[in-house]
Motif scaffolding. Structure first.
Motif, PDB file in Angstrom:
ATOM      1  N   UNK A   1       4.027   8.020  -8.441  1.00  0.00           N
ATOM      2  CA  UNK A   1       3.703   7.827  -7.022  1.00  0.00           C
ATOM      3  C   UNK A   1       3.531   6.330  -6.731  1.00  0.00           C
ATOM      4  N   UNK A   2       4.152   5.868  -5.653  1.00  0.00           N
ATOM      5  CA  UNK A   2       3.964   4.459  -5.299  1.00  0.00           C
ATOM      6  C   UNK A   2       2.573   4.283  -4.671  1.00  0.00           C
ATOM      7  N   UNK A   3       2.062   3.081  -4.774  1.00  0.00           N
ATOM      8  CA  UNK A   3       0.746   2.794  -4.206  1.00  0.00           C
ATOM      9  C   UNK A   3       0.819   2.886  -2.684  1.00  0.00           C
ATOM     10  N   UNK A   4      -0.090   3.640  -2.065  1.00  0.00           N
ATOM     11  CA  UNK A   4      -0.075   3.723  -0.596  1.00  0.00           C
ATOM     12  C   UNK A   4      -0.243   2.340   0.024  1.00  0.00           C
ATOM     13  N   UNK A   5       0.396   2.139   1.160  1.00  0.00           N
ATOM     14  CA  UNK A   5       0.386   0.828   1.809  1.00  0.00           C
ATOM     15  C   UNK A   5      -0.777   0.692   2.792  1.00  0.00           C
ATOM     16  N   UNK A   6      -1.413  -0.442   2.719  1.00  0.00           N
ATOM     17  CA  UNK A   6      -2.497  -0.759   3.643  1.00  0.00           C
ATOM     18  C   UNK A   6      -2.069  -1.932   4.522  1.00  0.00           C
ATOM     19  N   UNK A   7      -2.244  -1.779   5.840  1.00  0.00           N
ATOM     20  CA  UNK A   7      -1.869  -2.839   6.771  1.00  0.00           C
ATOM     21  C   UNK A   7      -3.062  -3.305   7.592  1.00  0.00           C
ATOM     22  N   UNK A   8      -3.083  -4.582   7.893  1.00  0.00           N
ATOM     23  CA  UNK A   8      -4.157  -5.206   8.663  1.00  0.00           C
ATOM     24  C   UNK A   8      -3.578  -5.659  10.000  1.00  0.00           C
ATOM     25  N   UNK A   9      -4.250  -5.299  11.095  1.00  0.00           N
ATOM     26  CA  UNK A   9      -3.739  -5.624  12.424  1.00  0.00           C
ATOM     27  C   UNK A   9      -4.797  -6.441  13.158  1.00  0.00           C
ATOM     28  N   UNK A  24      -8.306  -7.496   0.745  1.00  0.00           N
ATOM     29  CA  UNK A  24      -6.876  -7.791   0.613  1.00  0.00           C
ATOM     30  C   UNK A  24      -6.560  -8.197  -0.831  1.00  0.00           C
ATOM     31  N   UNK A  25      -7.397  -9.063  -1.399  1.00  0.00           N
ATOM     32  CA  UNK A  25      -7.168  -9.518  -2.786  1.00  0.00           C
ATOM     33  C   UNK A  25      -7.247  -8.346  -3.770  1.00  0.00           C
ATOM     34  N   UNK A  26      -8.198  -7.449  -3.572  1.00  0.00           N
ATOM     35  CA  UNK A  26      -8.311  -6.294  -4.476  1.00  0.00           C
ATOM     36  C   UNK A  26      -7.068  -5.409  -4.380  1.00  0.00           C
ATOM     37  N   UNK A  27      -6.601  -5.198  -3.165  1.00  0.00           N
ATOM     38  CA  UNK A  27      -5.399  -4.370  -2.980  1.00  0.00           C
ATOM     39  C   UNK A  27      -4.206  -5.028  -3.669  1.00  0.00           C
ATOM     40  N   UNK A  28      -4.067  -6.333  -3.490  1.00  0.00           N
ATOM     41  CA  UNK A  28      -2.947  -7.047  -4.101  1.00  0.00           C
ATOM     42  C   UNK A  28      -3.030  -6.964  -5.623  1.00  0.00           C
ATOM     43  N   UNK A  29      -4.246  -7.115  -6.158  1.00  0.00           N
ATOM     44  CA  UNK A  29      -4.428  -7.061  -7.617  1.00  0.00           C
ATOM     45  C   UNK A  29      -4.066  -5.686  -8.175  1.00  0.00           C
ATOM     46  N   UNK A  30      -4.198  -4.658  -7.317  1.00  0.00           N
ATOM     47  CA  UNK A  30      -3.865  -3.292  -7.757  1.00  0.00           C
ATOM     48  C   UNK A  30      -2.413  -2.943  -7.464  1.00  0.00           C
ATOM     49  N   UNK A  31      -1.622  -3.931  -7.052  1.00  0.00           N
ATOM     50  CA  UNK A  31      -0.207  -3.689  -6.779  1.00  0.00           C
ATOM     51  C   UNK A  31       0.055  -3.069  -5.429  1.00  0.00           C
ATOM     52  N   UNK A  74      -3.101 -12.751  -1.283  1.00  0.00           N
ATOM     53  CA  UNK A  74      -2.114 -11.817  -1.827  1.00  0.00           C
ATOM     54  C   UNK A  74      -1.418 -10.961  -0.784  1.00  0.00           C
ATOM     55  N   UNK A  75      -1.364 -11.439   0.467  1.00  0.00           N
ATOM     56  CA  UNK A  75      -0.598 -10.713   1.493  1.00  0.00           C
ATOM     57  C   UNK A  75       0.893 -10.830   1.169  1.00  0.00           C
ATOM     58  N   UNK A  76       1.598  -9.722   1.220  1.00  0.00           N
ATOM     59  CA  UNK A  76       3.031  -9.791   0.904  1.00  0.00           C
ATOM     60  C   UNK A  76       3.874 -10.030   2.155  1.00  0.00           C
ATOM     61  N   UNK A  77       3.377  -9.602   3.312  1.00  0.00           N
ATOM     62  CA  UNK A  77       4.108  -9.797   4.562  1.00  0.00           C
ATOM     63  C   UNK A  77       3.124 -10.248   5.631  1.00  0.00           C
ATOM     64  N   UNK A  78       3.522 -11.267   6.394  1.00  0.00           N
ATOM     65  CA  UNK A  78       2.755 -11.653   7.578  1.00  0.00           C
ATOM     66  C   UNK A  78       3.731 -11.638   8.743  1.00  0.00           C
ATOM     67  N   UNK A  79       3.526 -10.694   9.650  1.00  0.00           N
ATOM     68  CA  UNK A  79       4.397 -10.644  10.828  1.00  0.00           C
ATOM     69  C   UNK A  79       3.646 -11.195  12.034  1.00  0.00           C
TER      70      UNK A  79
END
Ligand SMILES: [Zn+2]
Length: 234
Positions: A1-9, A24-31, A74-79
């Motif tokens: 199972x892929x890691x569920x995605x969390x988004x910040x708005x 955010x850093x904890x989520x990034x560290x967990x992939x 560790x944000x992977x995308x900033x829109x």
């Protein structure tokens, strides 16, 4: 199972760092590959110790500052939506909602984090983002979303009772301080809230990052305490 995605708005470059850097850093560290939608350019803000600049110069700088902070967290995308700072309340609500629905759909977000109803500081851009995010999710147009959290450090619902998930700042403080420092143009408000960045905040309100679960698969304000933001996802 892929890691569920969390988004910040959020509304301005720095809102995410103030309230959510450690999460955010904890989520990034967990992939987890956390992503951010930032609605305005932050071009009406102050410039700290950097001296005078035009709104356009400040907007460009704040985008760079957010990129730097995003790398630290560790944000992977900033829109960016690129709306003028301070004007979100004048943007037609449907237009803002449409952008948010699109962002959520693009990243297939399972969890969304945004401002509480009072926008924490009462800033009208924050309040507008809160309502537009609610509307996007409650409309049923974002079927990937299972949970919606409000990041609520300074609000009534941020009292110990109502908090669903509490992230301790202490183990992450050097990282959070570095991410805050990346927003150099905002250093005065950062120092006002967090004090001396060399020291772990002593203030109860800034020692942790509290999150309140506002909605979970159709249920509003489920009362629970969670160990991680991934709890009970299906
Ligand atoms: Zn803001």
């Amino acid at each position: 199972m892929t890691t569920p995605k969390v988004g910040f708005i959020y509304a301005h470059p720095d809102d995410e760092t103030f309230g959510c850097a450690c999460l955010i850093r904890e989520l990034a560290d967990q992939g987890g590959e956390p992503v951010l939608l930032c609605a305005t350019r932050g071009d009406a803000g102050k410039t700290g110790r950097l001296g005078e600049m035009t709104r356009e110069e400040l907007a460009v700088l704040r985008e760079q500052e957010l990129r730097a902070a995003g790398d630290i967290m560790g944000l992977t995308v900033i829109q960016h939506l690129g709306y003028p700072d301070g004007k979100l309340k004048d943007v037609p609500r449907e237009e803002l909602v449409e952008h948010i629905v699109h962002f959520i759909h693009t990243h297939q977000l399972a969890v969304v984090v945004t401002f509480p109803e009072d926008g924490i500081s009462g800033h009208l851009d924050h309040v507008a983002i809160h309502h537009a995010t609610n509307e996007a999710i409650f409309s049923g147009r974002c079927p990937s979303v299972q949970k919606l959290y409000y990041n609520a450090p300074f609000t009534m619902r941020g009292t110990a009772d109502g908090v669903t998930l509490q992230i301790s700042v202490e183990p992450h403080w050097p990282m959070k301080a570095e991410a805050l420092r990346a927003h150099q143009s905002q250093i005065f408000s950062i120092e006002r809230v967090f004090g001396n960045l060399e020291q772990i905040p002593e203030n109860e309100l800034t020692r942790g990052e509290p999150f309140v679960l506002a909605w979970e698969r159709g249920t509003h304000w489920p009362k629970k305490h969670e160990a991680t933001i991934y709890d009970d996802l299906i």
